[in-house]
Design a protein around this motif. Structure first.
Motif, PDB file in Angstrom:
ATOM      1  N   MET A   1      32.591  29.636  27.482  1.00 43.69           N
ATOM      2  CA  MET A   1      31.450  28.995  26.852  1.00 43.69           C
ATOM      3  C   MET A   1      30.154  29.607  27.359  1.00 43.69           C
ATOM      4  O   MET A   1      29.118  29.452  26.734  1.00 43.69           O
ATOM      5  CB  MET A   1      31.477  27.501  27.135  1.00 43.69           C
ATOM      6  N   GLU A   2      30.232  30.318  28.444  1.00 44.47           N
ATOM      7  CA  GLU A   2      29.041  30.938  29.014  1.00 44.47           C
ATOM      8  C   GLU A   2      28.354  31.882  28.035  1.00 44.47           C
ATOM      9  O   GLU A   2      27.151  32.024  28.050  1.00 44.47           O
ATOM     10  CB  GLU A   2      29.415  31.718  30.292  1.00 44.47           C
ATOM     11  N   SER A   3      29.117  32.520  27.144  1.00 42.23           N
ATOM     12  CA  SER A   3      28.518  33.519  26.259  1.00 42.23           C
ATOM     13  C   SER A   3      27.984  32.931  24.950  1.00 42.23           C
ATOM     14  O   SER A   3      27.347  33.631  24.182  1.00 42.23           O
ATOM     15  CB  SER A   3      29.540  34.606  25.948  1.00 42.23           C
ATOM     16  N   LEU A   4      28.246  31.648  24.684  1.00 43.95           N
ATOM     17  CA  LEU A   4      27.767  31.042  23.452  1.00 43.95           C
ATOM     18  C   LEU A   4      26.268  30.775  23.554  1.00 43.95           C
ATOM     19  O   LEU A   4      25.800  30.144  24.499  1.00 43.95           O
ATOM     20  CB  LEU A   4      28.505  29.727  23.174  1.00 43.95           C
ATOM     21  N   LYS A   5      25.541  31.262  22.568  1.00 46.04           N
ATOM     22  CA  LYS A   5      24.082  31.120  22.598  1.00 46.04           C
ATOM     23  C   LYS A   5      23.593  30.277  21.429  1.00 46.04           C
ATOM     24  O   LYS A   5      24.248  30.181  20.397  1.00 46.04           O
ATOM     25  CB  LYS A   5      23.417  32.498  22.572  1.00 46.04           C
ATOM     26  N   VAL A   6      22.413  29.722  21.602  1.00 44.25           N
ATOM     27  CA  VAL A   6      21.783  28.903  20.575  1.00 44.25           C
ATOM     28  C   VAL A   6      21.701  29.656  19.254  1.00 44.25           C
ATOM     29  O   VAL A   6      22.000  29.110  18.195  1.00 44.25           O
ATOM     30  CB  VAL A   6      20.382  28.426  21.054  1.00 44.25           C
TER      31      VAL A   6
END
Length: 139
Positions: A1-6
């Motif tokens: 989930m760290e790579s999911l961006k707005v």
């Protein structure tokens, strides 16, 4: 989930409002779009406020009594708007949403120009996608 961006989950063309728009026109726009309100922008797209259903309800009750549309968006919009950057991590926004009141956040670039909108549903969608990916690797 760290790579999911707005920017991966935001609404790219949100409903927007102008400061000088009448409240009844803003109400029509909210009802038509089924939104909870939206960002108020100036002529070049710079975020200057946010108008919510609650803001509209508060003033429009008065308008309905006197049958006179004398208010504009600028009269009741919030100007202390919490916005986020498109490169913000979804997990950081989720943490903000847990402790903060806004359900909807304008997404602005480095010049404070509106580039999108993100809400709780979009954040939950990102979390759901991440959870499904996690659980599929465990099988």
């Amino acid at each position: 989930m760290e790579s999911l961006k707005v920017k991966d989950y935001m609404i790219h063309h949100p409903v927007t409002f102008k400061q000088n728009m009448s409240l009844t026109a803003a109400l029509d726009k909210v009802i038509e779009s089924e939104s909870l309100g939206g960002p108020v922008v100036d002529e070049v797209g710079t975020l200057i406020g946010f108008i919510s259903e609650h803001d509209l309800l508060e003033k429009l009750v008065k308008v309905s009594y006197i049958c006179q549309d004398s208010y504009i968006v600028g009269d009741c919009m919030s100007t202390n708007v919490v916005s986020v950057h498109p490169d913000m991590l979804i997990i950081e926004l989720a943490e903000m949403m847990k402790i903060g009141k806004p359900k909807v956040y304008p997404v602005v670039d480095d010049e404070n120009r509106l580039v999108g909108l993100i809400n709780r549903r979009a954040v939950l969608r990102a979390i759901n996608k991440n959870l499904k990916a996690c659980f599929s690797h465990q099988i």
